[in-house]
Design a protein around this motif. Sequence first.
Motif, short mmCIF file in Angstrom:
data_model
loop_
_atom_site.label_atom_id
_atom_site.label_comp_id
_atom_site.label_asym_id
_atom_site.label_seq_id
_atom_site.Cartn_x
_atom_site.Cartn_y
_atom_site.Cartn_z
N LEU A 118 43.55 23.16 34.77
CA LEU A 118 42.98 22.86 33.46
C LEU A 118 41.49 23.18 33.44
O LEU A 118 40.98 23.77 32.48
CB LEU A 118 43.21 21.38 33.14
CG LEU A 118 42.76 20.89 31.76
CD1 LEU A 118 43.44 21.69 30.66
CD2 LEU A 118 43.06 19.40 31.60
N GLY A 119 40.77 22.81 34.50
CA GLY A 119 39.35 23.10 34.57
C GLY A 119 39.06 24.59 34.59
O GLY A 119 38.11 25.06 33.95
N TYR A 120 39.88 25.35 35.29
CA TYR A 120 39.68 26.79 35.37
C TYR A 120 40.04 27.49 34.06
O TYR A 120 39.48 28.54 33.74
CB TYR A 120 40.48 27.37 36.53
CG TYR A 120 39.72 27.35 37.85
CD1 TYR A 120 39.20 26.15 38.36
CD2 TYR A 120 39.51 28.50 38.59
CE1 TYR A 120 38.50 26.12 39.55
CE2 TYR A 120 38.81 28.49 39.78
CZ TYR A 120 38.30 27.29 40.26
OH TYR A 120 37.60 27.26 41.44
N VAL A 121 41.00 26.92 33.32
CA VAL A 121 41.28 27.45 31.97
C VAL A 121 40.03 27.33 31.11
O VAL A 121 39.61 28.30 30.44
CB VAL A 121 42.46 26.71 31.31
CG1 VAL A 121 42.54 27.07 29.83
CG2 VAL A 121 43.78 27.07 31.99
N LEU A 122 39.43 26.16 31.11
CA LEU A 122 38.24 25.92 30.28
C LEU A 122 37.08 26.80 30.71
O LEU A 122 36.38 27.37 29.87
CB LEU A 122 37.85 24.44 30.37
CG LEU A 122 38.87 23.44 29.81
CD1 LEU A 122 38.42 22.01 30.06
CD2 LEU A 122 39.08 23.67 28.31
N LYS A 123 36.87 26.95 32.01
CA LYS A 123 35.77 27.79 32.49
C LYS A 123 36.01 29.26 32.13
O LYS A 123 35.08 29.97 31.76
CB LYS A 123 35.60 27.65 34.00
CG LYS A 123 34.34 28.34 34.53
CD LYS A 123 34.08 28.01 35.97
CE LYS A 123 32.82 28.73 36.49
NZ LYS A 123 31.58 28.28 35.80
#
Length: 408
Positions: A118-123
Amino acid sequence: MKAESTNEAWGSRLGLILAMAGSAVGLANFLRFPIQAVENGGGTFLIPYLVSFVVLGIPLLWLEWAMGRRGGEHGDHSTPFMMGGMAKGWAWKYAGVFGIFTNLVVISYYSYIESWSLGYVLKTVFGGFSGMNQEEVATYFLHYTDVLSWSFDGTFSLTLFILTLFINVYILSRGLSGIEKVARIGMPLLLLFGILLAIRGLTLGTSGASEVVPDANAWEGLNFLWEIEFDSLWDPKIWLAAAGQIFFTLGLGWGFIHSYASYMKAKDDIALSAMASGFTNEFVEIVIGSLIIIPLAAGYLGMDWVKDNASFGMAFQTMPYLFDQLGSVLGNIAGILWFSLLFFAGITSSLAMGTPWIGFMKDEFKWSQKKSAWTLGLFALILGLPAVLFYNHGVLDEYDYWVGTVSL
């Protein structure tokens, strides 16, 4: 005191199959399987893998589905009561506790790995990986998982872990209908995103070669995964690894198949449903999973690099760099698809892991769905925090060894 039989059931056979397939289709399909193949002879690994699927996987799937439906007919929705009702002696019931304990601890750190996606999607959405070289991408992951530094990235990582755990618990608190809705949406999207990325792995060829890696060729990655070396076929280590991957990827021995199957309707076909979910998992793993991470890495970094560096961490420490080589626009799209795929694969599995706990609490203590789900979240948070806070000190790896391997 055990609860009476419940009338709760899956809304449709398709929903059951998608939920059961989703419970098996997880991070192991896209990360563990290709890495296991690289470490165990490439295409040579496929023969014992497929033999294990036919000889072990399918019969044990039928067995666990049958045990689950029988348990549901007697009002049992967790392994302790199912095993206790099928054999004489108190030991069987307590042996079934592993089907509760293992899932509870695994979901506590599995949710953290989900939150990375999820964090890498946002980044990726905000172009955070654009222009980074491979070393910078790998370094970012180290900063992201260093929660105790209390930097922005570390705090962001902890926040997303809590958010991801909350999402899991909220869906579980909605009962089977919540799980089924997620499966109906998540599984088709997972398949679509996986196919799009697999097409790129098939078509990259030698176009990713550069002055630094002039011999980079995605087709070498594909050939390695499908070319059989008969000389090493009888290595017992390869057969053991293949059997272990079958147990891991199909979810055998975890207890959540029993729990899911306990909510089947009497008219549902066990053999057909088990085969459908099993073959869906195998299609995703063998066809889609093998066409993404290894071909793309070989296409830009060369097959020798892949053999030397293949690991679980490639998904986060290498793939953003590889996607950036596709160009800013296409690279961001590919990155969003990849990390969204991992998130959907993770959450459909973690929802299954939470179901045995909820079934046991309802059976044993007559707790409501919501109370059972939120207490699961509380215990998972308490158990998961050490793995999150001390990730760079190897705590998560210790969890995975003692619970995900020894206990399982």
